[in-house]
Design a protein around this motif. Sequence first.
Motif, mmCIF file in Angstrom:
data_model
loop_
_atom_site.group_PDB
_atom_site.id
_atom_site.type_symbol
_atom_site.label_atom_id
_atom_site.label_comp_id
_atom_site.label_asym_id
_atom_site.label_seq_id
_atom_site.Cartn_x
_atom_site.Cartn_y
_atom_site.Cartn_z
ATOM 1 N N GLU A 117 0.825 -1.204 0.000
ATOM 2 C CA GLU A 117 0.000 0.000 0.000
ATOM 3 C C GLU A 117 0.861 1.256 0.000
ATOM 4 O O GLU A 117 0.516 2.264 -0.643
ATOM 5 C CB GLU A 117 -0.940 -0.019 1.200
ATOM 6 N N GLU B 111 -11.092 2.832 2.692
ATOM 7 C CA GLU B 111 -10.940 1.598 1.926
ATOM 8 C C GLU B 111 -11.131 1.828 0.443
ATOM 9 O O GLU B 111 -10.379 1.300 -0.393
ATOM 10 C CB GLU B 111 -11.940 0.541 2.422
ATOM 11 N N ARG C 185 -8.057 3.653 -0.976
ATOM 12 C CA ARG C 185 -6.922 2.757 -1.184
ATOM 13 C C ARG C 185 -7.149 1.847 -2.390
ATOM 14 O O ARG C 185 -6.209 1.527 -3.125
ATOM 15 C CB ARG C 185 -6.668 1.938 0.086
ATOM 16 N N ARG D 163 -13.172 -7.408 -2.071
ATOM 17 C CA ARG D 163 -14.169 -6.581 -1.372
ATOM 18 C C ARG D 163 -15.222 -6.034 -2.337
ATOM 19 O O ARG D 163 -16.417 -6.001 -2.030
ATOM 20 C CB ARG D 163 -13.461 -5.441 -0.643
#
Length: 283
Positions: free
Chosen positions: A8, A32, A35, A93
């Motif tokens: 990251e 989230e 990112r 996700r």
Amino acid sequence: MSLQAEAEAHVLDIVRRARSSFYWSMRLLPGEKRRAMYAIYAYCRELDDIADGSLPRAEKLARLEGWRREITALYAGSPTHPIAIALAGPVARYRLDRRWFEEILTGVSMDATGDILAPSLLELQLYCRRVAGAVGMLSIAVYGASGKAAAGFALALGDAVQLTNILRDLREDAADGRLYLPADMLEAAGIHMRDPDAVLDHPSITRVCAAMIDWAEQRYADAEDALRDCDRQALRPAIVILATYKRLLDRLKQDELPASHRIRLGQLEKIAIALRAGLTLKP
């Protein structure tokens, strides 16, 4: 630092160094999602840097093929490249469709395979769909927008942004031996040569640029029409991109294309566009 944290950090460094017009729209997202978009952007930046770099063509194609294997590894749960590691969480996700990562790769490979010189209109449409529309499809999945209208919005905006970039970068691309203006438009304007510099110096080039501007404006209008049936709250980052690139196109229209210098928006102007969209900046 864990492997995930290192990945990251690597992605964030790419995003910050790029100073892209997309940066402020990504900054507007919650943690989230922000990112996730950073990782998608870093993936696109990595591929572009390969295609636009100075490596021999065979090496460029080998590296891009390596990314095809990396995508396979990503969806198999075993990524190794830092960018792919950073993408693993978002892929799961937000259920990001593998197809769009592969479409981006295929589009960038069109640049790496050989210098693009006056593609047909259909070829240019396909190129825009791959290098920009596919990014839009990944983005709306992260934003949380779905359905036919959201897809139409993403694809139209992708076309419009890519056409704006083509108009902005005409001289820069010509210096690299590339010419993205479609042969159909060149022929209609009576331009029959294909040398990029000669094309850009032809007296009728302004007619071609005007036609490209009309096309870009139509795709912005298509995006705005589709937006009426979308979740505007979810798509607010994309609305910032639309406003930013429409402003850039307006700036290009004020100049005589092809411009002798790179036309860009300043950072303060980009921030102002984001703030006028009523968004809150995230650190």
